[in-house]
Design an enzyme around this catalytic site. Sequence first.
Site, PDB file in Angstrom:
ATOM      1  N   GLU A 160     -16.519  18.428 -57.276  1.00 11.14           N
ATOM      2  CA  GLU A 160     -17.834  18.330 -56.517  1.00 11.14           C
ATOM      3  C   GLU A 160     -18.179  16.979 -56.175  1.00 11.14           C
ATOM      4  OE1 GLU A 160     -19.734  20.596 -55.296  1.00 11.14           O
ATOM      5  OE2 GLU A 160     -21.487  20.973 -56.315  1.00 11.14           O
ATOM      6  N   THR A 183     -25.412  18.349 -48.519  1.00 12.48           N
ATOM      7  CA  THR A 183     -26.162  17.761 -50.180  1.00 12.48           C
ATOM      8  C   THR A 183     -25.975  16.285 -49.937  1.00 12.48           C
ATOM      9  OG1 THR A 183     -25.078  19.556 -51.239  1.00 12.48           O
ATOM     10  CG2 THR A 183     -25.678  17.578 -52.534  1.00 12.48           C
TER      11      THR A 183
HETATM   12  N1  HSE Z   1     -28.789  19.357 -57.809  1.00 12.11           N
HETATM   13  C1  HSE Z   1     -27.855  19.130 -56.136  1.00 12.11           C
HETATM   14  C2  HSE Z   1     -29.198  18.912 -55.400  1.00 12.11           C
HETATM   15  C3  HSE Z   1     -27.369  20.185 -56.091  1.00 12.11           C
HETATM   16  O1  HSE Z   1     -30.175  19.601 -55.247  1.00 12.11           O
HETATM   17  O2  HSE Z   1     -29.002  17.804 -54.535  1.00 12.11           O
HETATM   18  C4  HSE Z   1     -27.004  20.458 -54.515  1.00 12.11           C
HETATM   19  O3  HSE Z   1     -26.135  21.809 -54.329  1.00 12.11           O
END
Ligand code: HSE
Length: 310
Positions: free
Chosen positions: A131, A184
């Site tokens: 990831e 993201t």
């Molecule tokens: N916690 C991460 C964000 C997850 O919010 O950037 C992204 O899928």
Amino acid sequence: MEWVKVFAPATIGNIGPGFDVLGLAVQKLGDVIEARKIQSGVKISSIVPAGSDVNLSTDPEKNTAGIAARETLKILEVRGGVELRLEKGIPLGSGLGSSAASAAAAALAVNCLYGNELTKEELILPSTRAEEVVSGGFFADNTAPALLGGATLTRSCLPLDVTRIGSIKRLKIILVTPDTVILTKEARKILPDKIPMKDFVFNMANTSLITAAFAKDDYALFARSLNDVVIEPVRAKLIKGFDQVKENALKAGADGMTISGSGPTVFAITDRLSKARLIEDAMVRTFRQFGTKTFHLITAVDPEGARVIN
Ligand code: HSE
């Protein structure tokens, strides 16, 4: 060689104020991976995309399934490799843990092919390493619930320390995904480096209470605590019509609404199916007024997480 087939669910991560720490697995959406042993290396022989996704690479070093498979093989210290066939059920860049689901499914499939030596908890690390390559950050709020099911909380990333909290059985989740992509990586770049102390205290209190709500299976407590004054106001600007969609979701009876992960998916909550349908309708109609088409779904918590399905 025999194939093993694994499913990993879509996830909401983060859940509201629990930025990078709280995640939740949901039913009805997920990725499927078929895997078999090969002599060496990692090979992705086919990908069936979700919807119109075009950016999926079969290069195992550019796909989270391939990277997670490689990392899991490394931890297992086995001779041999794996061939993967990937069937995407979650569109990339939707905020529903698409890359994490592929990674979790691949890690579980490799573990299954090579003797089930690792626990699901131990598969979080190789999945999260995968990831990290695509998201630009090391966080387990999608990979952990994709593997463990229910809601999960990350205490620390290095060393990785994640715990499964529990589930809320009455919870109905209305997921609405606008037909736009938010990466993201990009949605993290716009976040503030510093936040006021009062916002920190507010988000910490709400994160803690969401944790308690999932531990106690307490819908009302969750409904009161789905409030985020740090991340949501910044990322909402990336989602056309967000404020109006939220206003109309609440007017239609939702007990809360926020962004799923880095968006553009938003989710609203209720504990009644009849209300959920009205809320879904209000959200979809509002997005449409802004010229945005959506994919939408009423779902619930997936308490199980990644699993073998053949
Ligand atoms: N916690 C991460 C964000 C997850 O919010 O950037 C992204 O899928």
